[in-house]
Design a protein around this motif. Structure first.
Motif, mmCIF file in Angstrom:
data_model
loop_
_atom_site.group_PDB
_atom_site.id
_atom_site.type_symbol
_atom_site.label_atom_id
_atom_site.label_comp_id
_atom_site.label_asym_id
_atom_site.label_seq_id
_atom_site.Cartn_x
_atom_site.Cartn_y
_atom_site.Cartn_z
ATOM 1 N N GLY A 158 61.277 17.237 -19.661
ATOM 2 C CA GLY A 158 61.759 17.446 -18.301
ATOM 3 C C GLY A 158 62.867 18.475 -18.274
ATOM 4 N N PHE A 159 63.279 18.823 -17.092
ATOM 5 C CA PHE A 159 64.354 19.798 -16.920
ATOM 6 C C PHE A 159 64.926 19.626 -15.532
ATOM 7 C CE2 PHE A 159 65.867 24.106 -15.713
ATOM 8 C CZ PHE A 159 66.786 24.302 -16.736
ATOM 9 N N GLY A 160 66.271 19.697 -15.438
ATOM 10 C CA GLY A 160 66.912 19.687 -14.127
ATOM 11 C C GLY A 160 67.771 18.484 -13.816
ATOM 12 N N LEU A 161 67.959 17.592 -14.789
ATOM 13 C CA LEU A 161 68.788 16.407 -14.532
ATOM 14 C C LEU A 161 70.235 16.587 -14.985
ATOM 15 C CD1 LEU A 161 66.464 13.370 -15.424
ATOM 16 C CD2 LEU A 161 66.997 14.344 -13.178
ATOM 17 N N GLY A 162 70.535 17.651 -15.688
ATOM 18 C CA GLY A 162 71.891 17.862 -16.185
ATOM 19 C C GLY A 162 72.570 19.047 -15.522
ATOM 20 N N GLU B 16 83.153 36.393 -8.903
ATOM 21 C CA GLU B 16 81.832 35.808 -9.078
ATOM 22 C C GLU B 16 81.433 34.991 -7.848
ATOM 23 O OE1 GLU B 16 81.741 35.277 -13.941
ATOM 24 O OE2 GLU B 16 82.568 33.662 -12.697
ATOM 25 N N GLU B 17 80.153 34.669 -7.751
ATOM 26 C CA GLU B 17 79.625 33.949 -6.593
ATOM 27 C C GLU B 17 79.343 32.492 -6.937
ATOM 28 O OE1 GLU B 17 75.765 34.081 -3.533
ATOM 29 O OE2 GLU B 17 75.910 35.493 -5.212
ATOM 30 N N LEU B 18 79.713 31.606 -6.031
ATOM 31 C CA LEU B 18 79.388 30.192 -6.170
ATOM 32 C C LEU B 18 77.880 30.008 -6.024
ATOM 33 C CD1 LEU B 18 80.400 27.194 -6.318
ATOM 34 C CD2 LEU B 18 80.479 27.251 -3.817
ATOM 35 N N VAL B 19 77.321 29.096 -6.807
ATOM 36 C CA VAL B 19 75.897 28.804 -6.696
ATOM 37 C C VAL B 19 75.550 28.459 -5.242
ATOM 38 C CG1 VAL B 19 76.251 26.356 -7.304
ATOM 39 C CG2 VAL B 19 74.007 27.414 -7.655
ATOM 40 N N THR B 20 74.410 28.937 -4.779
ATOM 41 C CA THR B 20 74.022 28.754 -3.382
ATOM 42 C C THR B 20 73.097 27.556 -3.212
ATOM 43 O OG1 THR B 20 72.056 30.148 -3.565
ATOM 44 C CG2 THR B 20 74.140 31.256 -3.040
ATOM 45 N N LYS B 21 72.945 27.145 -1.964
ATOM 46 C CA LYS B 21 72.036 26.040 -1.661
ATOM 47 C C LYS B 21 70.605 26.396 -2.063
ATOM 48 C CE LYS B 21 69.981 23.284 2.048
ATOM 49 N NZ LYS B 21 69.984 22.922 3.485
ATOM 50 N N ASP B 22 70.173 27.620 -1.784
ATOM 51 C CA ASP B 22 68.812 28.026 -2.121
ATOM 52 C C ASP B 22 68.554 27.905 -3.622
ATOM 53 O OD1 ASP B 22 68.230 28.543 0.503
ATOM 54 O OD2 ASP B 22 68.437 30.720 0.349
ATOM 55 N N THR B 23 69.547 28.252 -4.415
ATOM 56 C CA THR B 23 69.393 28.161 -5.864
ATOM 57 C C THR B 23 69.267 26.708 -6.304
ATOM 58 O OG1 THR B 23 70.577 30.239 -6.261
ATOM 59 C CG2 THR B 23 70.519 28.649 -8.070
ATOM 60 N N ILE B 24 70.089 25.842 -5.739
ATOM 61 C CA ILE B 24 70.020 24.418 -6.085
ATOM 62 C C ILE B 24 68.673 23.847 -5.678
ATOM 63 C CG2 ILE B 24 71.038 22.149 -5.718
ATOM 64 C CD1 ILE B 24 73.717 23.546 -5.192
ATOM 65 N N VAL B 25 68.218 24.179 -4.476
ATOM 66 C CA VAL B 25 66.921 23.683 -3.998
ATOM 67 C C VAL B 25 65.807 24.140 -4.935
ATOM 68 C CG1 VAL B 25 65.185 23.937 -2.175
ATOM 69 C CG2 VAL B 25 67.561 23.455 -1.575
ATOM 70 N N SER B 26 65.852 25.392 -5.351
ATOM 71 C CA SER B 26 64.785 25.907 -6.219
ATOM 72 C C SER B 26 64.734 25.165 -7.552
ATOM 73 C CB SER B 26 64.958 27.411 -6.449
ATOM 74 O OG SER B 26 66.148 27.705 -7.162
ATOM 75 N N LEU B 27 65.889 24.783 -8.097
ATOM 76 C CA LEU B 27 65.898 24.003 -9.338
ATOM 77 C C LEU B 27 65.333 22.610 -9.100
ATOM 78 C CD1 LEU B 27 66.633 23.467 -12.295
ATOM 79 C CD2 LEU B 27 68.921 22.813 -11.516
ATOM 80 N N LEU B 28 65.771 21.949 -8.033
ATOM 81 C CA LEU B 28 65.285 20.604 -7.745
ATOM 82 C C LEU B 28 63.770 20.601 -7.537
ATOM 83 C CD1 LEU B 28 68.064 19.382 -5.270
ATOM 84 C CD2 LEU B 28 67.880 18.882 -7.718
ATOM 85 N N PHE C 45 61.633 22.817 -8.792
ATOM 86 C CA PHE C 45 60.991 23.084 -10.084
ATOM 87 C C PHE C 45 60.948 21.826 -10.937
ATOM 88 C CE2 PHE C 45 61.164 24.420 -14.555
ATOM 89 C CZ PHE C 45 59.993 25.162 -14.621
ATOM 90 N N SER C 46 62.035 21.070 -10.924
ATOM 91 C CA SER C 46 62.086 19.825 -11.688
ATOM 92 C C SER C 46 61.009 18.855 -11.203
ATOM 93 C CB SER C 46 63.475 19.193 -11.544
ATOM 94 O OG SER C 46 63.571 17.984 -12.267
ATOM 95 N N GLU D 287 67.895 11.175 -7.668
ATOM 96 C CA GLU D 287 67.402 10.837 -6.333
ATOM 97 C C GLU D 287 66.340 11.834 -5.899
ATOM 98 O OE1 GLU D 287 70.363 10.409 -3.345
ATOM 99 O OE2 GLU D 287 71.577 8.961 -4.473
ATOM 100 N N SER D 288 66.576 13.102 -6.191
ATOM 101 C CA SER D 288 65.605 14.133 -5.827
ATOM 102 C C SER D 288 64.309 13.963 -6.606
ATOM 103 C CB SER D 288 66.188 15.521 -6.094
ATOM 104 O OG SER D 288 65.214 16.530 -5.907
ATOM 105 N N LEU D 289 64.429 13.684 -7.895
ATOM 106 C CA LEU D 289 63.243 13.553 -8.734
ATOM 107 C C LEU D 289 62.361 12.399 -8.267
ATOM 108 C CD1 LEU D 289 61.934 14.874 -11.223
ATOM 109 C CD2 LEU D 289 63.133 13.190 -12.641
ATOM 110 N N PHE D 290 62.976 11.334 -7.795
ATOM 111 C CA PHE D 290 62.228 10.193 -7.254
ATOM 112 C C PHE D 290 61.751 10.437 -5.821
ATOM 113 C CE2 PHE D 290 64.161 7.489 -10.637
ATOM 114 C CZ PHE D 290 63.002 6.849 -11.047
#
Length: 433
Positions: free
Chosen positions: A198-202, A224-236, A238-239, A407-410
């Motif tokens: 798996g990937f994306g829980l850490g 530098e730029e703070l991670v964006t919502k779109d980036t977080i969504v894309s990881l979740l 993908f996981s 929570e997202s993975l479930f």
């Protein structure tokens, strides 16, 4: 036992009263002229560290050394209590997650003030930088480092008749497709082997994903730029795709696997071909599987841009209240740069931070152990600037991220809603500038 919150509260109190903490002779030391050296670890680390300290004592009979060590679980509570009481050890094994908590409160010595004794100039700058605070103060001398990489079991790939991937060009889409192919083989052959655990829980997964998404960061510097919502969504998402397609463990099994010991997890028991791992852990996995494992670059969001970084496995730091900074610096220098000491320590604390010491231990390492050393050396031509150390305000983000990622993975909530909460928490943890 103190809670983490209580420990950090005590630490803040220590930083708030530096004058009181430094009153009296040998403040912060043992009180009898001995240098106190404090580290965490099991019996192996305790034994070889003591051997090295004994070597130093033989050549410095007038310098008494008082060793102290603890298991990880109680280490930070004890250190916070000592620091708050003005009795911190002189030499402290420090972790990336806590170094800002101590350094920003003024509890750690600026190592560049003792550079005439503790000379770190021969260390690769990309590694040395991992010990600096956001304001540029060097408070940690990395005694070992690793990289977050992809562990691979080529024996299982060969059994499946699947070609080795080209990790210089592969993307996460390539990784997903390859893991699906492996799982299909595992099912049809009755081998019960998956592509990955798996990937994306850490939070480390998010940090790597963010760097590959336009150099975003969890705790950005001013430029530098703070991670964006779109980036977080894309990881979740993908996981979820990995788990939903069978390329990885399904949600419940994935979470159960993440809490297993290294030796009992899916990758270590030949249940999957790939897993994202700290490079220094590959030897443990090799011993468990009995297979000759390999380390690969992380897959990239854009081909060829894995954007991997050095991470200090741990540091040696000096207490700002040590009564004898030159003596503490001299012993620390010995621990880091003496070749005879390195022959005892080898790579138990990670790949040695000094190139000369890496070469000194090379002839002593097993073929399996050389996998980690060779990979780390090769990657030094590619690593990018490491992120700032985790600020004191952000120490708890890893736990919060994992809770929400589960929570997202479930699929208990939408990835958008989970990402909103993650970003709100992360934004609230940003240090004041």
């Amino acid at each position: 036992m103190l809670t983490r919150r209580t420990a950090l509260t005590l630490l803040a109190a220590a930083g708030a009263a530096p004058a009181l903490a430094s009153c009296g002779p040998n403040a912060g030391g043992s009180g009898d002229g001995a240098l106190r050296v404090y580290w965490w670890g099991g019996d192996l680390r305790a034994g070889i560290t003591q051997d090295v300290l004994d070597m130093y004592s033989e050549d410095h009979p007038d310098q008494e050394i008082s060793p102290e060590y603890s298991e990880w679980s109680g280490y930070w509570d004890k250190l916070a209590t000592q620091t708050a009481g003005g009795s911190a050890p002189d030499i402290i094994q420090m972790d990336e997650a806590y170094i800002d908590s101590y350094g920003a409160e003024g509890s750690l010595l600026d190592l560049e003030t003792v550079s005439d004794v503790l000379d770190l100039s021969a260390m690769d700058e990309a590694i040395l930088e991992t010990g600096r605070l956001a304001d540029g103060t060097l408070v940690g001398a990395p005694n070992g480092f690793n990289l977050y990489a992809t562990g691979m079991n080529p024996t299982l790939l060969e059994e499946a008749g699947i070609a080795l991937p080209d990790d210089t060009t592969w993307t996460w889409e390539d990784f997903h497709a390859l893991c699906q192919e492996i799982t299909e083989w595992g099912t049809s052959s009755g081998k019960d082997v998956l592509g990955t655990s798996g990937f994306g829980l850490g939070a480390g997964d998010l940090a790597a994903w963010a760097r590959q998404s336009g150099d975003q960061q969890l705790f950005p510097r001013e430029d530098e730029e703070l991670v964006t919502k779109d980036t977080i969504v894309s990881l979740l998402e993908f996981s979820r795709e990995l788990a939903g397609s069978g390329a990885a463990l399904e949600a419940g099994a994935q979470i159960e696997n993440s809490s297993a010991s290294l030796e009992q997890g899916l990758f270590a028991t030949r249940g999957c071909v790939f897993q994202q791992v700290p490079s220094s852990q590959i030897l443990t996995f090799q011993d468990s599987t009995g297979d000759p494992l390999q380390l690969l670059r992380m897959p990239a969001r854009t081909s060829g841009e894995s954007k991997m970084v050095n991470k200090a496995s741990m540091y040696w730091s000096l207490s700002a209240k040590t009564a004898d900074a030159p003596a503490a610096a001299e012993l620390t220098s010995f621990l880091l740069t003496d070749e005879a000491a390195a022959e005892k320590l080898k790579i138990e604390r990670g790949i040695p931070a000094f190139p000369a010491i890496q070469e000194a231990v090379r002839p002593l390492l097993s073929e399996n152990a050389l996998i980690s050393l060779d990979f780390a050396q090769m990657m030094q031509e590619e690593v990018v600037t490491p992120p700032v150390v985790t600020p004191a305000s952000g120490v708890g983000f890893g736990d919060q991220f994992t809770r929400l990622a589960e929570e997202s993975l479930f699929e208990e909530r939408s990835t958008s809603a989970v990402a909103d909460e993650m970003l709100e928490i992360l934004t609230g943890m940003q240090p004041e500038r």
